[in-house]
Design an enzyme around this catalytic site. Structure first.
Site, PDB file in Angstrom:
ATOM      1  N   GLU A  62       0.839  -1.207   0.000  1.00 51.95           N
ATOM      2  CA  GLU A  62       0.000   0.000   0.000  1.00 51.95           C
ATOM      3  C   GLU A  62       0.870   1.253   0.000  1.00 51.95           C
ATOM      4  O   GLU A  62       0.606   2.213  -0.729  1.00 51.95           O
ATOM      5  CB  GLU A  62      -0.906  -0.004   1.231  1.00 51.95           C
ATOM      6  CG  GLU A  62      -1.707   1.271   1.416  1.00 51.95           C
ATOM      7  CD  GLU A  62      -1.902   1.619   2.886  1.00 51.95           C
ATOM      8  OE1 GLU A  62      -2.177   2.794   3.173  1.00 51.95           O
ATOM      9  OE2 GLU A  62      -1.767   0.723   3.737  1.00 51.95           O
ATOM     10  N   ASP A  66       0.594   3.792  -3.167  1.00 50.82           N
ATOM     11  CA  ASP A  66       0.142   5.170  -2.976  1.00 50.82           C
ATOM     12  C   ASP A  66       1.004   6.127  -3.799  1.00 50.82           C
ATOM     13  O   ASP A  66       0.487   7.047  -4.452  1.00 50.82           O
ATOM     14  CB  ASP A  66       0.215   5.510  -1.485  1.00 50.82           C
ATOM     15  CG  ASP A  66      -0.116   6.969  -1.206  1.00 50.82           C
ATOM     16  OD1 ASP A  66      -1.230   7.388  -1.533  1.00 50.82           O
ATOM     17  OD2 ASP A  66       0.742   7.683  -0.653  1.00 50.82           O
ATOM     18  N   ASP A 134      -6.930   1.038   0.848  1.00 52.68           N
ATOM     19  CA  ASP A 134      -5.586   0.500   1.073  1.00 52.68           C
ATOM     20  C   ASP A 134      -5.276  -0.651   0.117  1.00 52.68           C
ATOM     21  O   ASP A 134      -4.176  -0.734  -0.450  1.00 52.68           O
ATOM     22  CB  ASP A 134      -5.452   0.010   2.516  1.00 52.68           C
ATOM     23  CG  ASP A 134      -5.422   1.142   3.526  1.00 52.68           C
ATOM     24  OD1 ASP A 134      -5.303   2.315   3.103  1.00 52.68           O
ATOM     25  OD2 ASP A 134      -5.516   0.859   4.736  1.00 52.68           O
ATOM     26  N   GLU A 137      -4.583   0.460  -3.457  1.00 49.60           N
ATOM     27  CA  GLU A 137      -3.211   0.953  -3.602  1.00 49.60           C
ATOM     28  C   GLU A 137      -2.209  -0.184  -3.556  1.00 49.60           C
ATOM     29  O   GLU A 137      -1.201  -0.169  -4.288  1.00 49.60           O
ATOM     30  CB  GLU A 137      -2.913   1.972  -2.508  1.00 49.60           C
ATOM     31  CG  GLU A 137      -3.683   3.285  -2.665  1.00 49.60           C
ATOM     32  CD  GLU A 137      -3.469   4.250  -1.521  1.00 49.60           C
ATOM     33  OE1 GLU A 137      -3.763   5.439  -1.689  1.00 49.60           O
ATOM     34  OE2 GLU A 137      -3.009   3.814  -0.440  1.00 49.60           O
TER      35      GLU A 137
END
Length: 241
Positions: A62, A66, A134, A137
């Site tokens: 994650e 991101d 989450d 990502e």
């Protein structure tokens, strides 16, 4: 009842034991243009919540995803217009927000493929914006590691196409709008405070109050403190502005 043959049953046992992808999840990824055969464990890690109790879960992926998503969207917005840095940042923030990632996750059918512990699933984890955002990502992080930036950027552009074509980020963020309204009306700076936090960590609910002195206050809930603050600002504007 569906009866499985010895070989099929054995394969299902191995999938559960080794953490390999189920046929349904492999088909889901293939539908996104992802062929995860070379590294199934990484994709399984991207889909695994900490409540499962395994050593590896989606958190590290994650973190990576991101940044990959941010770069992919920033490049896309830069190509699309001659907007100012501030306008680009406003759109970027809206398009990579947790809420937007969760929305995209629902649109592509991700929730049913997330691995959750029983309690987390019973508590509604599969529909939590926090978890869905989450995991979305994390999948992009896994895609970057196994396929590189180019194919991952193409995936982002395909599944974020409607969001980018829409109005996300064109309007002022509610907190910014409230800040400007207060300043323009010579009011005190809006004050945000956490009124309540409830639920387990993986499915928490936050209630935030925003106060503008000598005007009034408003409350709202969200699955994160930031989300609740945004909703509270919007509620205040609707009530008083």
């Amino acid at each position: 009842m569906v009866h499985r043959g010895p070989l099929e049953s054995h394969r299902g046992h191995l999938l559960r034991k080794t953490g390999g992808l189920t046929p349904e999840t492999a088909a889901f990824l293939a539908g996104l243009g992802i062929e995860p055969v070379a590294n199934e464990n990484l994709w399984q890690e991207a889909l695994t919540h900490g409540s499962v109790g395994t050593v590896r879960n989606y958190e590290r992926l994650e973190f990576l995803g991101d940044r990959v998503l941010g770069l992919a969207i920033a490049e896309w917005l830069y190509e699309q217009s001659d907007n100012t840095e501030g306008q680009l940042s406003q759109r970027l923030n809206a398009l990579v927000s947790r809420e937007m990632c969760a929305r995209i996750a629902r649109e592509i059918g991700l929730p049913e493929h997330i691995r959750l512990g029983k309690q987390a699933r019973d508590d509604g984890g599969a529909d939590s914006d926090n978890i869905l955002g989450d995991v979305m990502e994390a999948l992009l992080g896994a895609s970057f590691l196994t396929r590189g930036f180019g194919p991952t950027r193409d995936l982002v552009r395909r599944i974020w196409a409607n969001a980018v074509a829409g109005r996300a980020g064109h309007r002022k963020h509610p907190k910014s709008a409230l800040q400007e309204w207060a300043a323009g009306n010579r009011r005190a700076v809006p004050e945000y405070s956490l009124a309540e936090r409830s639920g387990p960590d993986h499915a928490a609910s936050f209630t935030v109050k925003v106060l503008v002195r000598n005007v009034g206050e408003a409350e709202a809930k969200g699955s994160s403190k930031q989300e609740a603050e945004t909703a509270a600002a919007a509620a205040f504007m609707e009530k008083y502005a």
